[in-house]
Motif scaffolding. Structure first.
Motif, short mmCIF file in Angstrom:
data_model
loop_
_atom_site.label_atom_id
_atom_site.label_comp_id
_atom_site.label_asym_id
_atom_site.label_seq_id
_atom_site.Cartn_x
_atom_site.Cartn_y
_atom_site.Cartn_z
N ARG A 81 0.80 -1.23 0.14
CA ARG A 81 0.09 0.04 -0.11
C ARG A 81 0.86 1.11 0.06
O ARG A 81 0.33 2.28 -0.51
N LEU A 118 -1.24 4.53 -1.26
CA LEU A 118 -2.36 4.41 -0.53
C LEU A 118 -2.15 4.56 1.26
O LEU A 118 -2.84 4.91 1.92
N ALA A 167 -1.52 8.58 -4.62
CA ALA A 167 -1.73 7.44 -5.53
C ALA A 167 -2.13 7.71 -6.92
O ALA A 167 -1.65 7.14 -7.91
N ARG A 168 -2.96 8.67 -6.87
CA ARG A 168 -3.61 8.92 -8.32
C ARG A 168 -2.39 9.37 -9.35
O ARG A 168 -2.81 9.12 -10.51
N MET A 199 0.09 3.43 -10.61
CA MET A 199 0.26 1.78 -10.61
C MET A 199 -1.07 1.18 -10.61
O MET A 199 -1.96 1.42 -10.57
N LEU A 239 -3.29 -1.66 -9.46
CA LEU A 239 -3.63 -2.53 -8.42
C LEU A 239 -4.64 -3.75 -8.78
O LEU A 239 -5.65 -3.37 -9.39
N PHE A 252 -6.73 -6.24 -6.20
CA PHE A 252 -7.09 -6.86 -4.90
C PHE A 252 -7.38 -8.04 -4.54
O PHE A 252 -7.62 -8.92 -5.60
N SER A 257 -10.24 -9.37 -3.58
CA SER A 257 -11.71 -9.47 -3.79
C SER A 257 -12.11 -8.22 -3.71
O SER A 257 -11.66 -7.08 -3.12
N SER A 272 -13.28 -5.67 -5.48
CA SER A 272 -12.66 -4.47 -5.74
C SER A 272 -13.22 -4.01 -7.13
O SER A 272 -13.03 -3.05 -7.98
N LEU A 273 -14.25 -4.90 -7.87
CA LEU A 273 -15.06 -4.48 -8.92
C LEU A 273 -16.11 -3.70 -8.61
O LEU A 273 -16.70 -3.97 -7.70
N PRO A 276 -10.54 3.47 -15.54
CA PRO A 276 -9.30 4.26 -15.47
C PRO A 276 -9.12 5.14 -16.66
O PRO A 276 -8.88 6.33 -16.64
N ARG A 331 -8.63 -4.36 -15.86
CA ARG A 331 -8.49 -3.31 -15.62
C ARG A 331 -7.28 -2.40 -15.09
O ARG A 331 -7.17 -1.36 -15.55
N ALA A 332 -6.59 -3.19 -14.26
CA ALA A 332 -5.16 -2.63 -13.62
C ALA A 332 -4.26 -2.51 -15.06
O ALA A 332 -3.85 -1.22 -14.88
#
Lengths: 552, 333
Positions: free
Chosen positions: B46, B51, B71-72, B76, B78, B80, B82, B84-85, B98, B145-146
């Motif tokens: 993190r 984060l 972070a933004r 990077m 990321l 996770f 679970s 996180s969608l 994104p 997505r990442a």
């Protein structure tokens, strides 16, 4: 693990959290803390503003006041016992019996949530009063005014709340505990004592405190069926409205506040203990066959719910008779022209409730979202502050509004406006709506918030894309809770209405005082129907929301 | 891309979580942060993601210090464990998110999204919602997505822990292949040693907020430096110096100098050679048959050691055996 979750909050970008908290916090300070402090201050100052405890000494000058306190306590204790007994039976009937037609129980329990204690009191009077339906039909000398009337009205009002709290605890008890007890040879009664009761302890405590507080501070039924059995809420009303003795009203308010605060605090303690429940409920519980148990629970459920239906039914019936109780010809005249102010008060009530709900849900959403990201040092006290309104009787808050806002910068447009009534309703019912929203916020996965932040989203995006989809059902529930409560509240707004600002609940009270029971009943039914429609709309919205993700 | 983590420290309300952690990840490296729960590996990830802010230390990406960058702005990618969608967005909308945040044109987003979904083998599921996908499919979407954000690094936080064993093994291969083909430096947090051994170029083994050892999977397995690493990665028979002196004296030659208590000999189960021998010092207590292999607990001079041999070996429970070892590593106690 929980400690890690708690500290994680600190690490999230705090930009925007302060902004989110600023508005709801100033709302709480301005419209909750300030009026409350004003009441406190007024109770310890004399007419010239000098500090004194003389007001408290005066409490004992009038023998009526200690007697009213005793009455309030008696009613509070008695109501708590009857409501708990019947509420527990109803919850058991719903969750631990094979009774058919449980939807009837659930349906009947909705009625007291839609009808405020004022309407229940009105129904009781029409049914069992000196000139009530029972007397008219049988000639029996009925007289419900006083202790028994208050006991019945408050018990009926408290029932659904107890059933909801106890049911939640019953649903959390996993079936495997009963399987284990059964396999070791425990009889159904032993299973009740060894498995059910221990899991219910804290729920029962929390429910009992809630009922006690509500009964103690209830004004609606006191004014309608209390009769000569005067309770503290009535005394405050008389001091303020009858004798314009605001200092005495404030002092009585503080007296009423103390036990309410204590009971809410104890209830919170009890609730905190209860949260350490089993996380995985597992297989759904199917009660075993047990004819005697079902028969007993069924009989008790009937005993509790027949009065509910009879009382609300009586109000509905009275609202369509020509001249209660002398000419019981059925007519719709009360709805079409018989109401002295037409539908004006109903419209005002709807408008005020809508305002309270819209503003309330936005403020409470911002508060809850902000608290997710605030450091525990800020979050803890704010959470307590936001939950504190649960301990403040509506009348005390309303009196605080009168004392605070009848002068000063806001008085010119705010005092006597619909906005002040909406504000009072909102902050009177702030705690429960906040609790609902907090529960919803807990559904938001941390990972989702982090994901938005890592993709370059700011607070706006986090709220819109990560928080709102999960918190939406809670926001809808909180919105309708505020709306429905504001619609029926009487105690909070009784001091705030002006001749130019009629509210439906106040109209019911005034018409009842003047003996126009049929018209009062018509207004009451408008409120009940509006509440029912709102409830239906809420269920529909929640259903659509739940479906939307699976279909499409 | 080259990432350097330099002396990172972090404490939560007085409790030290990270205590001077340093490592680096080179161009297209796959680094695994491996350790038991609570060792600080997730906090470290993190911090890399931006984060969580570290109390001390620096994070340097391609020569520039990004420690203070939010972070933004780090770009990077990321993934996770679970949840996180976005539940109310379709698969395609999730992958395109994104790019939408960066204000790319809808046409470009649509093309890219389709490409990435094709790449993770979910081209046909673009219109589904997350709760209509299996756990493995959801993690593929999260991965797409990442990566669709065209990140400078890929950060994976226990991405496979919530999945079934079969899916887990399959996704391991897919993630690794995708990462190789993109040549993107990747850091993955895991507590699963098999996962780390199978996927990583470099393993950073952590314990209680400190780095225990950094090296290739083989290096960590064959030459663990500490008792913790020996124990955490694979099975280890840890024998005290005095016991080795009496039973396997040849190993003493390569023992680093120091008091008896400072080092132990780590023998992997397959390092032990056991043979049926009526005069042997060991007795087989029990045998676990694993198919190609069998493992036996062997009582040996008052100790119990775990030995591994081919599954078709005729050894049986209760049999006396002789014991020898072919290799071993001395570890710090």
């Amino acid at each position: 693990m929980s400690s890690i979750v708690a500290v994680r909050a600190v690490a999230r970008p705090r930009l925007g959290a302060g902004l989110l908290l600023a508005l709801p916090l100033s709302g709480l300070l301005l419209f909750f803390v300030q009026p409350l402090l004003t009441v406190l201050w007024r109770s310890v100052t004399d007419a010239k503003g000098a500090f004194t405890f003389a007001n408290y000494a005066r409490l004992f000058d009038d023998p009526g006041l200690p007697r009213a306190a005793l009455h309030s306590l008696s009613i509070g204790v008695a109501t708590t016992f009857t409501t708990m007994a019947f509420g527990l039976c109803l919850a058991m009937a719903l969750h631990r019996s094979r009774l058919p037609g449980k939807f009837l129980i659930r349906g009947a329990l909705l009625l007291p949530m839609l009808a405020p204690s004022l309407v229940l009191g009105l129904g009781l009077v029409c049914l069992l009063g000196r000139n009530g339906l029972v007397h008219r039909l049988t000639g029996l000398p009925t007289d419900i005014y006083g202790f028994w009337g208050l006991l019945i009205a408050n018990t009926l009002y408290g029932l659904p709340q107890v059933v909801i709290i106890v049911s939640a605890a019953l649903e959390r008890t996993p079936a495997r505990h009963y399987d284990a007890a059964e396999s070791m040879g425990a009889t159904p009664w032993r299973q009740f004592i060894d498995v059910t009761v221990p899991r219910l302890r804290f729920a029962l405590l929390a429910a009992a405190f809630l009922v006690f507080t509500e009964t103690l501070t209830d004004f609606g039924s006191a004014v309608v069926v209390g009769g000569s059995y005067r309770v503290l809420a009535m005394e405050i009303y008389s001091e303020v409205v009858g004798q314009l003795d605001f200092a005495m009203g404030a002092t009585l308010g503080v007296v009423l506040l103390a036990p309410a605060l204590l009971s809410v605090w104890l209830g919170r303690l009890a609730k905190r203990r209860q949260d350490s429940g089993d996380a995985s409920p597992g297989r759904a519980l199917v009660p075993a066959r047990h004819a005697l148990r079902d028969a007993a629970l069924g009989a008790l459920a009937l005993l509790a719910l027949v009065p509910v239906v009879a009382v609300v039914g009586t109000v509905a019936y009275v609202s369509v008779v020509k001249l209660w109780p002398y000419d019981r010809t059925l007519t719709l005249a009360n709805y079409t022209g018989g109401m002295p102010d037409g539908y004006g008060p109903v419209a005002t009530s709807l408008g005020v409730s809508l305002l309270a709900a819209v503003v309330g849900v936005v403020m409470i959403f911002a508060l809850s979202a902000g608290l997710r990201r605030a450091s525990p040092r800020i979050a803890r006290p704010l959470q307590v502050l936001a939950s504190l309104p649960a301990a403040v009787p509506g009348m005390v808050l309303g009196l605080g509004y009168v004392l605070t806002f009848n002068h000063g910068v806001l008085s010119s447009w705010f005092y006597g406006s619909a906005a002040i009534v909406a504000a009072c309703s909102l902050y009177h019912y702030h705690a429960q709506a906040f609790l609902t929203m907090q529960t919803g916020m807990r559904q938001v996965p941390d990972a989702l918030e982090d994901a938005v932040a890592s993709f370059g989203g700011d607070t706006r995006h986090v709220l819109r894309d990560a928080v709102l989809p999960f918190a939406m059902p809670a926001a809808i529930s909180a919105f309708f809770y505020l709306f429905m409560r504001s619609l029926v509240t009487l105690s909070g707004v009784i001091f705030l209405v002006t001749p130019g600002l009629g509210l439906a609940s106040v109209a019911v009270m005034r018409l009842d005082e003047n003996g126009f029971l049929a018209q009062a009943a018509a207004y009451a039914m408008c409120v009940v129907v509006a509440g029912a429609l709102a409830l239906g709309l809420m269920r529909l919205l929640l259903h659509v929301l739940k479906d939307r993700r699976h279909v499409a | 891309m080259h990432l350097r983590i330099d002396d990172i420290g972090k404490a939560w309300s007085g409790h030290t979580v990270l205590d001077g952690v340093s490592f680096h990840a080179g161009e297209s490296d796959f680094v695994c942060l491996l350790g038991p729960s609570g060792c600080g590996k997730t906090t470290l990830l993190r911090i890399v993601a931006g984060l969580t802010a570290p109390d001390r230390g620096r994070i340097i990406l391609d020569g520039s210090d990004i420690t203070a960058l939010p972070a933004r702005e780090r770009r990077m990618g990321l993934v996770f464990q679970s949840y996180s969608l976005f539940p109310d967005m379709t698969v395609a909308a999730n992958v395109g998110y994104p790019m939408r945040l960066r204000g790319e044109s809808p046409a470009a987003i649509a093309t890219h999204t389709a490409e990435w979904l094709e790449r993770v083998g979910l081209g046909t599921l673009a219109a589904r919602f997350p709760d209509q996908l299996s756990g493995g499919q959801q993690q593929r979407v999260a991965l797409a997505r990442a990566l669709a954000a065209n990140p400078s690094m890929l950060l994976l936080d226990e991405p496979l822990s919530a999945l079934d064993p079969a899916i887990r093994a399959q996704l391991r291969g897919e993630i690794r292949a995708l990462q190789r083909s993109l040549g993107i430096p990747t850091i993955m947090v895991t507590h699963d040693q098999d996962e780390a051994l199978a996927m990583a170029d470099t393993i950073v083994c952590m314990n209680q907020g400190r780095v225990e050892q950094i090296g290739t999977p083989r290096c960590l397995y064959e030459r663990p430096r500490s008792r913790f690493v020996a124990d955490f990665i694979g099975h280890a028979n840890l024998l005290p110096t005095s016991f080795v002196r009496a039973t396997l004296p040849t190993f003493l030659e390569r023992r680093p100098p120091g008091a008896d208590a400072t080092f132990e000999l780590c023998l992997r189960p397959e390092d032990l050679v056991i043979e049926a021998d009526p005069r042997g010092e060991g007795v087989i207590e029990d045998i676990t048959f694993l198919g190609n292999l069998a493992r036996a607990n062997v009582a040996w001079r008052g100790r119990r050691v775990l030995a591994e041999f081919p599954g078709r070996s005729p050894l049986v429970s209760g049999e006396a055996v002789s014991i020898d070892a072919v290799r071993g590593a001395w570890v710090n106690t």
